[in-house]
Write a protein that holds these residues in place. Sequence first.
Motif, mmCIF file in Angstrom:
data_model
loop_
_atom_site.group_PDB
_atom_site.id
_atom_site.type_symbol
_atom_site.label_atom_id
_atom_site.label_comp_id
_atom_site.label_asym_id
_atom_site.label_seq_id
_atom_site.Cartn_x
_atom_site.Cartn_y
_atom_site.Cartn_z
ATOM 1 N N ARG A 48 0.847 -1.177 0.000
ATOM 2 C CA ARG A 48 0.000 0.000 0.000
ATOM 3 C C ARG A 48 0.889 1.235 0.000
ATOM 4 O O ARG A 48 2.008 1.206 0.539
ATOM 5 C CB ARG A 48 -0.906 0.046 1.236
ATOM 6 C CG ARG A 48 -0.187 0.285 2.540
ATOM 7 C CD ARG A 48 -1.145 0.211 3.728
ATOM 8 N NE ARG A 48 -2.239 1.147 3.662
ATOM 9 C CZ ARG A 48 -2.227 2.353 4.236
ATOM 10 N NH1 ARG A 48 -1.176 2.744 4.927
ATOM 11 N NH2 ARG A 48 -3.279 3.158 4.115
ATOM 12 N N GLY A 85 -4.087 -2.533 -0.963
ATOM 13 C CA GLY A 85 -4.786 -2.633 -2.231
ATOM 14 C C GLY A 85 -4.136 -3.548 -3.247
ATOM 15 O O GLY A 85 -4.749 -3.905 -4.252
ATOM 16 N N TYR A 86 -2.901 -3.936 -2.981
ATOM 17 C CA TYR A 86 -2.160 -4.776 -3.921
ATOM 18 C C TYR A 86 -1.752 -6.060 -3.220
ATOM 19 O O TYR A 86 -1.172 -6.032 -2.122
ATOM 20 C CB TYR A 86 -0.912 -4.044 -4.425
ATOM 21 C CG TYR A 86 -1.227 -2.700 -5.041
ATOM 22 C CD1 TYR A 86 -1.067 -1.527 -4.305
ATOM 23 C CD2 TYR A 86 -1.692 -2.604 -6.347
ATOM 24 C CE1 TYR A 86 -1.362 -0.291 -4.853
ATOM 25 C CE2 TYR A 86 -1.992 -1.372 -6.906
ATOM 26 C CZ TYR A 86 -1.827 -0.221 -6.158
ATOM 27 O OH TYR A 86 -2.128 0.999 -6.707
#
Length: 122
Positions: free
Chosen positions: A98, A110-111
């Motif tokens: 993030r 988010g990843y």
Amino acid sequence: VQLQASGGGLVQAGGSLRLSCASSARTLSSYAVAWFRQPPGKEREFVAAISGSGDSSQYGDSVKGRFTIARDNAKNSVYLQMDGLKPEDTALYYCAARQGARSSRYSAYGYWGQGTQVTVSS
């Protein structure tokens, strides 16, 4: 940002493994990176997180003193050194990234990488 986790495997209790998380980000230093794990049939659990610069880190209570998170931004990689492994460490391990400060909340990231399996036999 794409993340690729690797290094999992089968190890006996008391053994060690080193997980790697390779990133496609050109400026990985802009991203805090964390490791989470999900044991079979259980919820995802926070393992460790490290700041973008690598100057601060935090650990889940169950791994403190046994696991060490580190990063090499020149290689766009983050590592999780796992020592003193226990059968309860068996899980699918994910790395996540993030932008901004490190966090222990999986919803903050988010990843995500695809996960690497760690199995510890007794």
